[in-house]
Enzyme design. Structure first.
Site, PDB file in Angstrom:
ATOM      1  N   GLU A   1       0.910  -1.131   0.105  1.00 57.49           N
ATOM      2  CA  GLU A   1      -0.029   0.030   0.014  1.00 57.49           C
ATOM      3  C   GLU A   1       1.049   1.518  -0.172  1.00 57.49           C
ATOM      4  OE1 GLU A   1      -2.008  -0.688   3.788  1.00 57.49           O
ATOM      5  OE2 GLU A   1      -1.966  -2.535   3.374  1.00 57.49           O
TER       6      GLU A   1
ATOM      7  N   ASP B   1      -5.549   9.283   0.114  1.00 56.36           N
ATOM      8  CA  ASP B   1      -5.540   8.906   1.812  1.00 56.36           C
ATOM      9  C   ASP B   1      -4.579  10.108   2.286  1.00 56.36           C
ATOM     10  OD1 ASP B   1      -5.494   7.846   4.062  1.00 56.36           O
ATOM     11  OD2 ASP B   1      -3.989   6.120   3.528  1.00 56.36           O
TER      12      ASP B   1
ATOM     13  N   GLU C   1      -2.948   6.956  -3.277  1.00 55.28           N
ATOM     14  CA  GLU C   1      -2.395   5.816  -2.882  1.00 55.28           C
ATOM     15  C   GLU C   1      -2.832   4.686  -3.671  1.00 55.28           C
ATOM     16  OE1 GLU C   1      -2.558   5.067   1.598  1.00 55.28           O
ATOM     17  OE2 GLU C   1      -2.557   2.743   1.264  1.00 55.28           O
TER      18      GLU C   1
ATOM     19  N   SER D   1      -3.035   0.456  -3.475  1.00 56.14           N
ATOM     20  CA  SER D   1      -2.940  -0.651  -2.635  1.00 56.14           C
ATOM     21  C   SER D   1      -3.160  -1.949  -3.798  1.00 56.14           C
ATOM     22  CB  SER D   1      -4.081  -0.939  -1.640  1.00 56.14           C
ATOM     23  OG  SER D   1      -3.918   0.041  -0.694  1.00 56.14           O
TER      24      SER D   1
ATOM     25  N   HIS E   1      -0.343  -5.461   9.504  1.00 57.62           N
ATOM     26  CA  HIS E   1      -0.133  -4.070   8.779  1.00 57.62           C
ATOM     27  C   HIS E   1       1.560  -3.631   9.240  1.00 57.62           C
ATOM     28  CE1 HIS E   1      -1.227   0.207   8.174  1.00 57.62           C
ATOM     29  NE2 HIS E   1      -1.554  -0.423   6.965  1.00 57.62           N
TER      30      HIS E   1
END
Lengths: 68, 503
Positions: free
Chosen positions: B10, B95, B100, B102, B242
């Site tokens: 991401e 974002d 962004e 992902s 994450h």
């Protein structure tokens, strides 16, 4: 998938070959250094052509908001 | 154990409007995303479905109160910012103040490299499209993480893991790994301290921006290990780790090793394999000190008193991974895992002998090599703006201007994927995850997909009052093998929906 095999092997073989050429044992050390210097100069000349003009202003005006 | 697991990247891109340093970055980011959406009619309609998002859920087992959370953490509140789901299963959106991308869910590091590279293409084209609008100045995008004036933005990774693995063990074993993996996957930076006020090179873009060992935050007091617990899948089976500590990489080998080696360490933790005891005395400080020493000779202090270089710490993980794989798999190792182990070993060997020998593979070494050449030729000190420009422009996404791309064109960077595969990955999803179902639904029924997210596709079907939600909670279902023939045969979304929900 095709890309997992062929392409990578081809690419690395090619770059190994060019490494060998650069490091040919018969070549004199001084000659090799000279050739590497020329090589670096060629890269920098190429990069010079695309670098933004006025580095100071360009870098100063790159201001971001924070993200994650 | 294998490097293969569901994973993705991401990346928030740096953005500037040419000639307008004070331009609103949210607006510019929105223009980039909308330019893509307007050009790709199939991507135009579907909204992001926020129903299953939970950015305040903490992997340690509690939930942060929404009222006390910093507003930047509320990533599930739809602010009406641009948001596109691509036919390759990826998400392209705004974002904070950055565009962004992902990647779709991938099943291994090589595929993740491919769809991450596809993201660069998407950004490049989207920025070019946005700049084509009448009276629009050029919008420039950079795949980097800092502006050298105090701001940093992320390049995150995500890894699907077994829920039963205790989070404490993940933290314990990941911290020494994360502090030292920058030797392999750092992107290099000219400037030290958050605001770049100290001259000099460092290995990592992000090292100066981490302040605590573990935590939920991603925008302030950034932690080495992030506890955001949004599995985007069945929460009883999975957690989705994450990872916020990485740099945005241009080099394919850097990205491949970043994802592959991290996946191996996670695999050992999940298997309760023997892992090295490498707890660091002061990990947050060591992160910075490793980054500040491009000779890689900095000695980290371990809690047990030992002192090791970053490469020695990495060797410990590699040796344990090799042993564990031999023990559990024997000779039955998949080629991608072998490739990660071999490259990891080769790179560590050479980083120990002469880091510069990795200049064709690793971002920070490629960048440093270029910078040192400039310093030699032009006699530049580290605070010279030209060196900062080289750092910035290395990450320019444009092929004609980006210095990484120039090095590729000069045959100076090794590649792992080819351009034709990257071009295909801009439009096609991976075949072996639920991204396949999501991407094909968008490609085939653009008018009927009202919204989608990682774990759902929502249809707006003619003749039905309410929207119809197809949950996709299992990341390894919805693959070509599962639904390819079904999608081939269903000419309309109604037919597909009837087939999926019928008796």
């Amino acid at each position: 998938m095709a890309r997992e095999g062929g392409q990578e092997r081809r690419t690395s073989k090619k770059s190994e070959r060019s490494d060998e050429e650069q490091l040919a044992p018969s070549e004199d050390v001084a000659e090799r250094k000279e050739r590497l210097d020329e090589d670096v100069d060629a890269i920098l000349d190429e990069i010079d052509e695309v670098l933004e003009e006025n580095a100071e202003d360009f870098v100063r005006s790159f201001v971001q908001k924070g993200g994650q | 154990m294998s490097v293969r697991r569901v994973m993705g990247t991401e990346v928030e891109y740096g953005i500037s409007v040419q000639g307008q340093p004070t331009a609103n970055p949210m607006l510019a980011s929105t223009q980039v995303v909308n330019a893509w959406a307007n050009a790709d009619l199939r991507a135009r309609r579907a909204r992001w479905d926020f129903e299953e998002e939970s950015p305040l859920r903490d992997a340690r087992g509690f939930e942060l109160n929404r009222d006390v959370a910093d507003s930047s953490l509320l990533t599930d509140e739809d602010l009406g910012l641009a948001n596109v789901i691509l036919t390759n299963g990826a998400r392209l959106y705004v974002d904070h103040a950055h565009p962004e991308y992902s990647t779709p869910e991938c099943t291994g590091p090589l595929d993740a490299v491919l769809w991450d590279k596809a993201g660069e293409q998407v950004m490049r084209r989207a920025a070019a499209l946005a700049s084509e609008l009448p009276q629009s100045p050029a919008i420039l995008l950079y795949k980097n993480n800092v502006d050298n004036k105090g701001a940093s933005y992320g390049a995150h990774e995500n890894y699907l893991m077994d829920r039963s693995t205790p989070f404490g063990e993940i933290v314990q074993h990941l911290i020494p790994f994360f502090v030292t993996r920058q030797a392999v996957c750092g992107a290099g930076r000219v400037g030290r301290r958050q605001d770049g006020s100290e001259a000099g090179f460092q290995i990592s873009q992000r090292a100066d921006y981490f302040e605590v060992e573990v935590g939920l935050e991603t925008t302030l007091k950034r932690p080495l290990v992030n506890t955001r617990d949004e599995p985007h899948a069945d929460p009883n089976k999975y957690r989705r780790l994450h990872v916020i500590i990485g740099d945005a990489n241009l080099s394919e080998v850097s990205t491949f090793l970043k994802l592959g080696t991290t996946s191996l360490v996670l695999g050992m933790i999940e298997d309760r394999a023997t892992l090295p005891e490498l707890a660091l005395e002061r990990p947050v400080r060591e992160l910075r000190e490793v980054s500040y020493d491009a000779t890689l000779r900095h000695l980290l202090t371990l809690k047990d008193g030992r002192r090791m270089t970053p490469v020695q710490v990495q060797w410990e993980y590699l040796e344990h991974a090799r042993k564990h794989i031999e023990h559990t798999m024997g000779s039955d190792v998949d080629p991608e895992t072998t490739d990660v182990l071999d490259r990891w070993g080769s790179v560590l060997d050479r980083l120990e002998a002469d880091p510069m020998s990795c200049r064709q593979e690793l971002d920070w070494v490629a960048k440093l090599s270029l910078l040192e050449s400039y310093r030699d030729r032009d006699g530049l000190a580290w605070d010279h703006p030209k060196l900062q420009l080289v750092d910035l422009q290395y990450a320019d996404v444009r092929e004609e201007r980006g210095l990484y791309h120039r090095l590729v064109r000069l045959g100076r960077m090794r590649r792992l994927v080819d351009d034709a595969d990257v071009a295909a990955a801009v439009t096609d999803p991976p075949a072996d995850t639920r991204a396949y179902f999501r991407g094909r639904c968008l490609a085939q029924y653009p008018e009927q997909v009202a919204a989608a997210s990682w774990d759902s596709v929502i249809f707006d079907l003619p003749g039905r009052e309410s929207l119809q939600r197809i949950p996709t909670l299992e990341p390894l279902r919805g693959t070509r093998e599962h639904v390819g023939a079904l999608l081939d045969r269903c000419d309309s979304a109604e037919e597909l929906f009837a087939a999926l929900t019928g008796p």
